[in-house]
Enzyme design. Sequence first.
Site, PDB file in Angstrom:
ATOM      1  N   THR A  10      83.936  76.306  63.067  1.00 18.34           N
ATOM      2  CA  THR A  10      82.572  75.798  63.168  1.00 18.34           C
ATOM      3  C   THR A  10      82.557  74.414  63.792  1.00 18.34           C
ATOM      4  OG1 THR A  10      81.917  77.067  61.208  1.00 18.34           O
ATOM      5  CG2 THR A  10      80.473  75.267  61.879  1.00 18.34           C
ATOM      6  N   TYR A  59      80.378  74.358  56.303  1.00 14.64           N
ATOM      7  CA  TYR A  59      79.687  73.918  57.511  1.00 14.64           C
ATOM      8  C   TYR A  59      78.984  75.075  58.227  1.00 14.64           C
ATOM      9  CZ  TYR A  59      81.998  69.275  57.765  1.00 14.64           C
ATOM     10  OH  TYR A  59      82.417  67.990  57.543  1.00 14.64           O
ATOM     11  N   CYS A  87      88.934  73.959  62.084  1.00 18.68           N
ATOM     12  CA  CYS A  87      87.702  74.598  61.625  1.00 18.68           C
ATOM     13  C   CYS A  87      86.985  75.152  62.846  1.00 18.68           C
ATOM     14  CB  CYS A  87      86.825  73.571  60.910  1.00 18.68           C
ATOM     15  SG  CYS A  87      85.168  74.127  60.469  1.00 18.68           S
ATOM     16  N   CYS A 146      87.745  82.562  61.910  1.00 19.67           N
ATOM     17  CA  CYS A 146      87.618  81.635  60.785  1.00 19.67           C
ATOM     18  C   CYS A 146      88.994  81.541  60.147  1.00 19.67           C
ATOM     19  CB  CYS A 146      86.585  82.119  59.773  1.00 19.67           C
ATOM     20  SG  CYS A 146      86.490  81.100  58.268  1.00 19.67           S
TER      21      CYS A 146
END
Length: 282
Positions: A73, A40, A71, A200
Amino acid sequence: MCPIGIFDSGYGGLTILQKLQERLPQYDYLYLGDNARAPYGSRSFDVVYEFTRQAVTKLFDLGCNLVILGCNTASAKALRTIQQNDLIAYNRTHPSPDGTPGNRRVLGVIRPTVEQVGSITKTRHIGYVATEGTVRSNSYELEIAKFFPDIKVTGQACPLWAAIVEAGEADSEGADFFVKKRISQLLAKDSLIDTILLGCTHYPLLIGSLRKAVPEHIRIIPQGDIIVESLADYFRRHPDMDARCSKGGTTAYLTTENPERFRECAKIFLHHTIEVERTDLA
């Protein structure tokens, strides 16, 4: 069953799930990876929002009352819109068994992370490493400014890091090279950084390379432990939601890609074999 839903575009959220299983093993969990459409990180806000909305709706439909976006993102690009718009509409149209409006919730990983930085940094200069999409969103800068306006925040996009992890090369010399390159770029932007957030959920698997590249006086902060403590605190403050999450100690896995590929890659993150089923979102 009403498991806690964990969503990620791919495999990174497994590092969050693993911490949850270790520290809060009594709950049931349902992990969903949208591997068919990953990554993504370089996708637009609109696309990430739509994909994430579909995944959250899927988890709700499968019985989850609480969904965690594992996640960064998705948390950066979709969480706010889902919380402010879609969640209200879904709860209204999908009432609880007693007929009252639904009480489902969606949580992210960015806000719990930034709430901790004020007590960690001494220089009031922090850095974070993340995907291109997370860095471009400025979500960490915006969230930290809400709580700690005196802290200077510097981000560094790290292309290839997630791919290195998924390829099983996290302990390789190649990983050392690419980690050192990006850390050097980050510290060149601000030499006063004393704290680096791993923005992340793949990046904890690169901790060996990170410790080689990051000077000893700089703290490296993964998200897993922070998210677990945040969720435990959330349940203490919201006993009604805690009561609505089933507690059988089970975990189920879904992927939008090939189950066998997911099973093999998941070993890198979980260090054991799992059973996984394929599902569709669109």
